[in-house]
Design a protein around this motif. Sequence first.
Motif, PDB file in Angstrom:
ATOM      1  N   ALA A 235      41.121 -58.830  10.101  1.00  0.00           N
ATOM      2  CA  ALA A 235      40.991 -57.373  10.142  1.00  0.00           C
ATOM      3  C   ALA A 235      40.945 -56.754   8.748  1.00  0.00           C
ATOM      4  O   ALA A 235      40.526 -55.605   8.596  1.00  0.00           O
ATOM      5  CB  ALA A 235      42.155 -56.762  10.931  1.00  0.00           C
ATOM      6  N   ILE A 236      41.390 -57.493   7.737  1.00  0.00           N
ATOM      7  CA  ILE A 236      41.415 -56.998   6.353  1.00  0.00           C
ATOM      8  C   ILE A 236      40.923 -58.126   5.453  1.00  0.00           C
ATOM      9  O   ILE A 236      41.710 -58.786   4.757  1.00  0.00           O
ATOM     10  CB  ILE A 236      42.833 -56.546   5.937  1.00  0.00           C
ATOM     11  N   PRO A 237      39.608 -58.380   5.448  1.00  0.00           N
ATOM     12  CA  PRO A 237      39.079 -59.517   4.687  1.00  0.00           C
ATOM     13  C   PRO A 237      38.867 -59.195   3.213  1.00  0.00           C
ATOM     14  O   PRO A 237      37.764 -59.288   2.672  1.00  0.00           O
ATOM     15  CB  PRO A 237      37.755 -59.806   5.404  1.00  0.00           C
ATOM     16  N   PHE A 238      39.951 -58.813   2.548  1.00  0.00           N
ATOM     17  CA  PHE A 238      39.923 -58.473   1.132  1.00  0.00           C
ATOM     18  C   PHE A 238      41.115 -59.126   0.442  1.00  0.00           C
ATOM     19  O   PHE A 238      41.984 -59.704   1.078  1.00  0.00           O
ATOM     20  CB  PHE A 238      39.964 -56.955   0.932  1.00  0.00           C
ATOM     21  N   MET A 239      41.168 -59.016  -0.877  1.00  0.00           N
ATOM     22  CA  MET A 239      42.226 -59.628  -1.696  1.00  0.00           C
ATOM     23  C   MET A 239      42.261 -61.136  -1.434  1.00  0.00           C
ATOM     24  O   MET A 239      41.220 -61.794  -1.533  1.00  0.00           O
ATOM     25  CB  MET A 239      43.579 -58.962  -1.452  1.00  0.00           C
ATOM     26  N   GLY A 240      43.409 -61.717  -1.119  1.00  0.00           N
ATOM     27  CA  GLY A 240      43.490 -63.160  -0.964  1.00  0.00           C
ATOM     28  C   GLY A 240      44.473 -63.569   0.107  1.00  0.00           C
ATOM     29  O   GLY A 240      45.401 -62.820   0.460  1.00  0.00           O
ATOM     30  N   TYR A 241      44.288 -64.786   0.608  1.00  0.00           N
ATOM     31  CA  TYR A 241      45.076 -65.293   1.727  1.00  0.00           C
ATOM     32  C   TYR A 241      46.371 -65.942   1.236  1.00  0.00           C
ATOM     33  O   TYR A 241      46.367 -66.754   0.308  1.00  0.00           O
ATOM     34  CB  TYR A 241      44.233 -66.306   2.500  1.00  0.00           C
ATOM     35  N   ALA A 242      47.482 -65.598   1.884  1.00  0.00           N
ATOM     36  CA  ALA A 242      48.779 -66.145   1.499  1.00  0.00           C
ATOM     37  C   ALA A 242      48.863 -67.648   1.729  1.00  0.00           C
ATOM     38  O   ALA A 242      49.658 -68.342   1.085  1.00  0.00           O
ATOM     39  CB  ALA A 242      49.895 -65.440   2.280  1.00  0.00           C
ATOM     40  N   GLY A 243      48.035 -68.190   2.618  1.00  0.00           N
ATOM     41  CA  GLY A 243      48.079 -69.608   2.922  1.00  0.00           C
ATOM     42  C   GLY A 243      47.154 -70.477   2.101  1.00  0.00           C
ATOM     43  O   GLY A 243      47.135 -71.702   2.282  1.00  0.00           O
TER      44      GLY A 243
END
Length: 408
Positions: A235-243
């Motif tokens: 839903a928020i495909p921005f910044m970066g993934y915590a995983g």
Amino acid sequence: MFEAIEVMPAGELVRRHAACRSLLARFAPDAGGLAVFSRLAIYYLTGTFGNGVLWLPVEGEPVLMVRKGMERARMESPLSRVVPFRSYSDIPGLCREAGSPLTEVAAAEMNGLSWSLSGLLTSKLKDVRFVPGDMVLARAQAVKSPWELNKTRLCGARHAKALTELLPGRIRPGMSEREVSHSVWEVFFELGHPGMLRMGAHGEEIFLGHVAAGDSGNYPSVFNGPLGLRGEHPAIPFMGYAGQVWRKGQPLSVDCGFALEGYNTDKTQVYWAGPRSSVPDEVASAHAFCMDVQAWTAERLKPEVSPAEIWAHCSDWAVREGFDAGFMGLGGNKVPFLGHGIGLVIDAWPVLAKGFDEPFEEGMVMAVEPKMGIAGVGMVGVENTFEVTASGGVCLTGGGSFDMIAVE
């Protein structure tokens, strides 16, 4: 009594109004003026982020009609005709009373209204025939004034400092993409970034930008750009993934825009986890090709050259060098452009792409972003913001080396 933080110089507005009127004669010759609805376009033509409608007649004074924030609009805008309104049906009377009557044919900022609101507008103003006016605004905004260029240059200088001087000391292999994103925000906020970037394309959004470690750089993306990313969440495909963790022997692509006083610059910096000597030849050669493309393009950012010429040459160049598979994205992430205009929005006119055949104009600002997707590795490449001048592009987001920065 309150005072405005900044009042746009009256001469700046005069220049912008004149540019739009000249472009109306070319793109909407039957129109007697331009109706503007989006708050950002209203800001561009008034100096205030107005909630309402602006009528810019070909002849006569512009009229800003405001639903809310009248006191603020009158503080911030040099316009002499700023009036309250409640309904689209009020527009003809308000314009007539202000001495700048609405005309039978009017150009409209059609991207500034939703389908439902445009239907409401036309139902209330049945005697007016609206014609497209978006190209007028796009082309007027593309050529920056000295006032705008000063803001953009300052924005670019801070952008370069953030990504090349400050951020390398705050990130390290083993951090997640989300942790890197927060470090980017820290240095950006320290340097005056207001926390907002704007897109012009309908429905497009952005928050900070893209932070992609390793194969995230080729992760399927819905954003109209070459760099893939997992993002925070579907839903928020921005910044970066915590995983997703940035590990040794991987590139980290940070494609994050900087903003200052409404104006944006775009820059991508790639970092390598490990010593410079550990970069594989395949990765180094791909990045070097992107730097060469950027340098070649920058030399040609001048009035006699067209965006389409640059795109045609560079896309053919990638084929000749064997880089065509990953150039400007891998697989479904591939995009048919090399860069874009930038200013009050990230994705401004013109685009370095096929079909953009009119030559550049001095004072345009372009983001040039040659990138290369490498299967199983990620994405490398560069992006920087350039001012178009008579002698070629002047980089506003750093100089010297555009190579990857090694972080151990």
